[in-house]
Motif scaffolding. Structure first.
Motif, PDB file in Angstrom:
ATOM      1  N   PRO A 165      27.477 -12.022  22.693  1.00 42.59           N
ATOM      2  CA  PRO A 165      28.598 -11.671  21.805  1.00 42.59           C
ATOM      3  C   PRO A 165      29.932 -12.035  22.458  1.00 42.59           C
ATOM      4  CG  PRO A 165      27.143  -9.781  22.189  1.00 42.59           C
ATOM      5  CD  PRO A 165      26.769 -10.836  23.183  1.00 42.59           C
ATOM      6  N   ILE A 166      30.972 -12.176  21.635  1.00 40.39           N
ATOM      7  CA  ILE A 166      32.322 -12.312  22.183  1.00 40.39           C
ATOM      8  C   ILE A 166      33.145 -11.049  21.923  1.00 40.39           C
ATOM      9  CG2 ILE A 166      32.343 -14.845  22.059  1.00 40.39           C
ATOM     10  CD1 ILE A 166      34.320 -14.478  19.639  1.00 40.39           C
ATOM     11  N   ALA A 167      32.565 -10.103  21.161  1.00 44.93           N
ATOM     12  CA  ALA A 167      33.283  -8.844  20.917  1.00 44.93           C
ATOM     13  C   ALA A 167      32.272  -7.715  20.828  1.00 44.93           C
ATOM     14  CB  ALA A 167      34.098  -8.920  19.628  1.00 44.93           C
ATOM     15  N   ALA A 168      32.592  -6.592  21.502  1.00 44.25           N
ATOM     16  CA  ALA A 168      31.683  -5.444  21.518  1.00 44.25           C
ATOM     17  C   ALA A 168      32.482  -4.159  21.333  1.00 44.25           C
ATOM     18  CB  ALA A 168      30.908  -5.404  22.830  1.00 44.25           C
ATOM     19  N   PHE A 169      31.929  -3.255  20.519  1.00 38.19           N
ATOM     20  CA  PHE A 169      32.608  -2.022  20.134  1.00 38.19           C
ATOM     21  C   PHE A 169      31.673  -0.846  20.370  1.00 38.19           C
ATOM     22  CE2 PHE A 169      34.061  -5.658  17.807  1.00 38.19           C
ATOM     23  CZ  PHE A 169      35.440  -5.565  17.863  1.00 38.19           C
ATOM     24  N   GLY A 170      32.135   0.133  21.173  1.00 38.47           N
ATOM     25  CA  GLY A 170      31.293   1.285  21.461  1.00 38.47           C
ATOM     26  C   GLY A 170      32.126   2.536  21.610  1.00 38.47           C
ATOM     27  N   ASN A 171      31.480   3.632  22.023  1.00 40.57           N
ATOM     28  CA  ASN A 171      32.235   4.863  22.227  1.00 40.57           C
ATOM     29  C   ASN A 171      31.707   5.722  23.376  1.00 40.57           C
ATOM     30  OD1 ASN A 171      29.857   5.818  20.689  1.00 40.57           O
ATOM     31  ND2 ASN A 171      30.905   7.786  20.807  1.00 40.57           N
ATOM     32  N   SER A 172      30.694   5.227  24.090  1.00 46.19           N
ATOM     33  CA  SER A 172      30.113   6.096  25.119  1.00 46.19           C
ATOM     34  C   SER A 172      29.621   5.277  26.301  1.00 46.19           C
ATOM     35  CB  SER A 172      28.946   6.900  24.530  1.00 46.19           C
ATOM     36  OG  SER A 172      27.782   6.099  24.493  1.00 46.19           O
ATOM     37  N   ASP A 173      29.197   6.002  27.339  1.00 42.92           N
ATOM     38  CA  ASP A 173      28.642   5.320  28.513  1.00 42.92           C
ATOM     39  C   ASP A 173      27.389   4.529  28.154  1.00 42.92           C
ATOM     40  OD1 ASP A 173      30.689   6.473  29.873  1.00 42.92           O
ATOM     41  OD2 ASP A 173      29.482   8.015  30.859  1.00 42.92           O
ATOM     42  N   GLY A 174      26.723   4.909  27.075  1.00 37.56           N
ATOM     43  CA  GLY A 174      25.552   4.153  26.611  1.00 37.56           C
ATOM     44  C   GLY A 174      25.908   2.758  26.141  1.00 37.56           C
ATOM     45  N   LEU A 184      37.713  -2.917  10.111  1.00 36.52           N
ATOM     46  CA  LEU A 184      37.507  -3.854  11.215  1.00 36.52           C
ATOM     47  C   LEU A 184      36.298  -4.760  10.945  1.00 36.52           C
ATOM     48  CD1 LEU A 184      38.190  -4.855  14.046  1.00 36.52           C
ATOM     49  CD2 LEU A 184      37.073  -2.834  14.986  1.00 36.52           C
ATOM     50  N   LEU A 185      35.208  -4.188  10.436  1.00 40.58           N
ATOM     51  CA  LEU A 185      34.039  -5.004  10.075  1.00 40.58           C
ATOM     52  C   LEU A 185      34.444  -6.080   9.063  1.00 40.58           C
ATOM     53  CD1 LEU A 185      31.244  -2.266   9.548  1.00 40.58           C
ATOM     54  CD2 LEU A 185      31.246  -4.042  11.314  1.00 40.58           C
ATOM     55  N   ARG A 186      35.189  -5.670   8.039  1.00 39.86           N
ATOM     56  CA  ARG A 186      35.606  -6.613   6.990  1.00 39.86           C
ATOM     57  C   ARG A 186      36.541  -7.684   7.539  1.00 39.86           C
ATOM     58  NH1 ARG A 186      36.225  -2.177   3.072  1.00 39.86           N
ATOM     59  NH2 ARG A 186      38.445  -2.141   3.510  1.00 39.86           N
ATOM     60  N   TYR A 187      37.453  -7.269   8.412  1.00 40.22           N
ATOM     61  CA  TYR A 187      38.438  -8.202   8.988  1.00 40.22           C
ATOM     62  C   TYR A 187      37.720  -9.264   9.823  1.00 40.22           C
ATOM     63  CZ  TYR A 187      42.383  -9.640  12.023  1.00 40.22           C
ATOM     64  OH  TYR A 187      43.331 -10.343  12.721  1.00 40.22           O
ATOM     65  N   LEU A 188      36.759  -8.832  10.634  1.00 41.50           N
ATOM     66  CA  LEU A 188      36.018  -9.791  11.456  1.00 41.50           C
ATOM     67  C   LEU A 188      35.216 -10.742  10.577  1.00 41.50           C
ATOM     68  CD1 LEU A 188      34.851  -7.461  14.381  1.00 41.50           C
ATOM     69  CD2 LEU A 188      36.576  -9.254  14.479  1.00 41.50           C
ATOM     70  N   ARG A 189      34.557 -10.215   9.548  1.00 37.49           N
ATOM     71  CA  ARG A 189      33.769 -11.090   8.667  1.00 37.49           C
ATOM     72  C   ARG A 189      34.652 -12.074   7.929  1.00 37.49           C
ATOM     73  NH1 ARG A 189      31.071  -6.251   6.148  1.00 37.49           N
ATOM     74  NH2 ARG A 189      29.906  -5.472   7.937  1.00 37.49           N
ATOM     75  N   ALA A 190      35.848 -11.631   7.526  1.00 37.52           N
ATOM     76  CA  ALA A 190      36.783 -12.539   6.844  1.00 37.52           C
ATOM     77  C   ALA A 190      37.193 -13.670   7.781  1.00 37.52           C
ATOM     78  CB  ALA A 190      38.008 -11.771   6.371  1.00 37.52           C
ATOM     79  N   ALA A 242      29.804 -10.412  16.926  1.00 35.81           N
ATOM     80  CA  ALA A 242      30.413  -9.116  17.266  1.00 35.81           C
ATOM     81  C   ALA A 242      29.343  -8.037  17.149  1.00 35.81           C
ATOM     82  CB  ALA A 242      31.570  -8.801  16.323  1.00 35.81           C
ATOM     83  N   VAL A 243      29.260  -7.173  18.171  1.00 37.57           N
ATOM     84  CA  VAL A 243      28.241  -6.128  18.199  1.00 37.57           C
ATOM     85  C   VAL A 243      28.891  -4.746  18.167  1.00 37.57           C
ATOM     86  CG1 VAL A 243      26.400  -7.466  19.263  1.00 37.57           C
ATOM     87  CG2 VAL A 243      28.112  -6.392  20.725  1.00 37.57           C
ATOM     88  N   PHE A 244      28.341  -3.876  17.356  1.00 39.56           N
ATOM     89  CA  PHE A 244      28.874  -2.525  17.159  1.00 39.56           C
ATOM     90  C   PHE A 244      27.801  -1.485  17.453  1.00 39.56           C
ATOM     91  CE2 PHE A 244      32.941  -3.131  14.962  1.00 39.56           C
ATOM     92  CZ  PHE A 244      32.871  -4.476  14.646  1.00 39.56           C
ATOM     93  N   ASP A 245      28.125  -0.560  18.338  1.00 45.84           N
ATOM     94  CA  ASP A 245      27.348   0.668  18.388  1.00 45.84           C
ATOM     95  C   ASP A 245      27.527   1.383  17.048  1.00 45.84           C
ATOM     96  OD1 ASP A 245      26.014   3.028  19.529  1.00 45.84           O
ATOM     97  OD2 ASP A 245      28.022   3.905  19.406  1.00 45.84           O
ATOM     98  N   ASN A 246      26.606   2.269  16.701  1.00 48.58           N
ATOM     99  CA  ASN A 246      26.723   2.983  15.426  1.00 48.58           C
ATOM    100  C   ASN A 246      27.196   4.433  15.605  1.00 48.58           C
ATOM    101  OD1 ASN A 246      26.494   3.355  12.635  1.00 48.58           O
ATOM    102  ND2 ASN A 246      24.405   4.147  12.827  1.00 48.58           N
ATOM    103  N   ASP A 247      26.388   5.280  16.262  1.00 48.98           N
ATOM    104  CA  ASP A 247      26.721   6.709  16.380  1.00 48.98           C
ATOM    105  C   ASP A 247      27.972   6.925  17.214  1.00 48.98           C
ATOM    106  OD1 ASP A 247      24.426   7.635  14.911  1.00 48.98           O
ATOM    107  OD2 ASP A 247      23.202   7.152  16.658  1.00 48.98           O
ATOM    108  N   GLY A 248      29.010   7.471  16.587  1.00 46.09           N
ATOM    109  CA  GLY A 248      30.266   7.731  17.283  1.00 46.09           C
ATOM    110  C   GLY A 248      31.203   6.537  17.284  1.00 46.09           C
ATOM    111  N   THR A 249      30.710   5.370  16.846  1.00 43.33           N
ATOM    112  CA  THR A 249      31.564   4.183  16.790  1.00 43.33           C
ATOM    113  C   THR A 249      31.841   3.792  15.337  1.00 43.33           C
ATOM    114  OG1 THR A 249      30.752   3.382  18.915  1.00 43.33           O
ATOM    115  CG2 THR A 249      31.764   1.753  17.468  1.00 43.33           C
ATOM    116  N   LEU A 250      30.780   3.661  14.538  1.00 41.34           N
ATOM    117  CA  LEU A 250      30.983   3.326  13.129  1.00 41.34           C
ATOM    118  C   LEU A 250      30.971   4.567  12.247  1.00 41.34           C
ATOM    119  CD1 LEU A 250      28.806   0.088  12.677  1.00 41.34           C
ATOM    120  CD2 LEU A 250      31.288   0.253  12.883  1.00 41.34           C
ATOM    121  N   TRP A 251      30.271   5.599  12.713  1.00 37.05           N
ATOM    122  CA  TRP A 251      30.275   6.862  11.956  1.00 37.05           C
ATOM    123  C   TRP A 251      30.188   8.043  12.918  1.00 37.05           C
ATOM    124  CZ3 TRP A 251      25.093   6.870   8.665  1.00 37.05           C
ATOM    125  CH2 TRP A 251      24.003   7.031   9.509  1.00 37.05           C
ATOM    126  N   CYS A 252      30.369   9.209  12.355  1.00 32.70           N
ATOM    127  CA  CYS A 252      30.409  10.465  13.113  1.00 32.70           C
ATOM    128  C   CYS A 252      29.045  10.784  13.735  1.00 32.70           C
ATOM    129  CB  CYS A 252      30.810  11.567  12.141  1.00 32.70           C
ATOM    130  SG  CYS A 252      30.984  13.180  12.903  1.00 32.70           S
TER     131      CYS A 252
END
Lengths: 352, 352
Positions: free
Chosen positions: A272-281, A190-196, A82-92
């Motif tokens: 990845p099988i799961a991706a989390f973002g918040n922008s066109d980037g 969500l991070l914890r749930y996926l890791r569990a 699972a891949v996560f963007d950081n800015d705007g996705t995991l934090w402000c």
């Protein structure tokens, strides 16, 4: 699977007693007990800061589908990336991305040490908050100059110490919260749930890899080797017989937009099988994850709709987090769109 | 800790029965059983293919020291990072490194598809085994041309399929063994031993990252995201609406010599406490790992001394695996030097 904790152990006790006479029996019993324990834990709501609704349900449906061994949608643990963007996705990332606050704080320290720096046009622009000027030109020369001043020309040890010192003093201008306090509680869950559920969680961000690595394990539980970000080369030398890595601006790789799938391939090496973002980037990262994937896959966009508890923006964001084309693509590819206002009970970490 | 497997379950049975009435009891029992199981496994010799002697002992001493919670030398699990060179360290690199066999096989396929290729001087040289010619010039233009022909201009999916097909047909010219069969049994045991002690094992090799990633999990148990190697960028595109990563030759990073600590920083992001190599190309990786490390650290060089069961070489190796300056540095930095002839009972995987 259900388990009644108040009854007698009779329901599994008979089998248990017959297992106990051999090593294999011991192992089998231990395995059986371990199978019971997760089911007790998972009976709790894994995403308590998410309001009930289609967004939350889509996450839970996906996780249950890919972890069900009896289902055709089962995905082996090895491939639960699972891949996560950081800015705007995991934090402000508003009013400015966190790393910009670091750059400004660091520039002030450098200028105090060497006042002639303040005469450089791009340093002047940065300290005056004229970010438009830094982004002029086709190669963002101004921005690169400022990044060079604050992220290169020192050893990795010196850089880490400088970021660590800054983290201690940082407070968000509007919320007066620490860095960790500016992470999103629902995303931490969500991070914890996926890791569990045996997912490996990676950050794939346009932010600096070396910057995030200083604190990401502490605030997200994500180790340095699971952080993909914008990076440049270091230079290895023995100085007075001791190994040193000098940070340079050479060989820069920008981990954003079409660079994100490239960074994922280069650093993670499987899809990845799961991706989390918040922008066109993040659009290409979600495309790479969800289109034509032989496994079931999941894409999610955090939509900044909450001006009261946080910020509301999409096409005119306070930073680089523009969300226009990815939002348009979401229905076509079945990506979940999370409205922070409607889907999240709590916004910031530990703020209940 | 001892455990008698043949007796009645009475010794822990009484406790078991009283535990079984509550959830906590179930967890305690499961924990107790799990504590017993590893102790049964660890009582065996963890390195059975290593002859008793200073080399084997130095490994075991190091692992016991850093995993002993009551010792000042204890290293937290998070920082138990071990890095392994591949060619000549984990598997055979003679008479030619394995990836060269792939290049030659692939060149032949390309030439069959497009016979005009055979007229290119560097293709001619490669197919004639004139590797000196490929390495002429300051930028190894010949070698880069051949790598470009065999490792770029196709999608990552196509490349993976080509390597996979080759792996199936490969047999070593002298030993008639498969790729997996050319890995070193003692090093396979070492990888397992370190992992059983909560080390994370990484490959840090001058070989191609994408090449190794096709089979490294299967033959070494090392996942794609723990493989650092020579790499170039891919290019992300949607082709007919489907995501594709095209392999290019751009932005090449050579993960060798002083590039190894650089690659470690870039991909792993924290300093290893154990490094394993076999050539001067690994010297800087061992320096970075063992000199001035705040943690206890360990360096090891595999010395190719066994002409009978494998190959003997150091200053005049059959490939790039020259071992001269690193061997000289070994006593100064306390690196363990393994003589394959004297320290290893078995050489190749599964060959007992």
């Amino acid at each position: 699977m259900t388990y009644t904790s108040t009854g007698s152990p009779g329901s599994i006790g008979g089998a248990t007693r017959s297992y106990m006479g051999s090593d294999d029996g011991m192992k089998t019993l231990a395995t059986l007990l371990l199978l019971l324990i997760p089911s007790l834990v998972l009976a709790e709501d894994p995403l308590p800061s998410w309001n009930e609704g289609p967004a939350k349900q889509s996450i839970i449906d996906f996780v249950e589908k890919v972890t069900d061994k009896n289902s055709d949608s089962y995905v082996p643990i090895y491939d639960r990336v699972a891949v996560f963007d950081n800015d705007g996705t995991l934090w402000c990332e508003a009013p400015l991305p966190m790393q910009v606050y670091y750059v400004l704080a660091e520039l002030k320290i450098k200028v105090a040490q060497d006042p002639t720096l303040a005469e450089k046009p791009m340093v002047k622009a940065a300290l005056a908050g004229d970010f438009e000027k830094l982004l002029q030109g086709t190669h963002y020369d101004g921005l690169v100059e400022i990044i060079g001043l604050t992220h290169a020309g020192m050893t990795t040890t010196e850089y880490d110490a400088a970021v660590k010192a800054w983290v201690k003093t940082f407070r968000h201008p509007r919320f007066d919260r620490t860095l960790a306090g500016m992470t999103y509680q629902p995303m931490q869950e969500l991070l914890r749930y996926l890791r569990a559920n045996d997912f490996q969680t990676f950050i794939v961000s346009g932010g600096g890899a070396d910057f995030m690595r200083v604190f990401a394990y502490r605030i997200y539980g994500i180790p340095t080797n699971q952080i993909v970000g914008t990076n440049t080369l270091t230079k290895f030398e023995l100085v007075d017989g001791k190994p040193v890595l000098m940070k340079t601006m050479e060989h820069m790789f920008v981990d954003d937009k079409a660079g994100k799938p490239v960074g994922i391939h280069q650093f993670i090496g499987r899809r990845p099988i799961a991706a989390f973002g918040n922008s066109d980037g993040d659009q290409q990262m979600l495309e790479y994850t969800t289109i034509d994937n032989p496994y079931p896959s999941f894409g999610l966009l955090v939509h900044h709709t909450d001006a009261k508890r946080a910020y509301a923006y999409d096409s005119h964001p306070p930073s680089s987090g523009k969300l226009v084309t990815a939002l348009e693509a979401a229905p076509k590819y079945g990506w979940t769109v999370v409205s922070m206002k409607d889907d999240w009970k709590t916004i910031f970490f530990g703020s209940e």
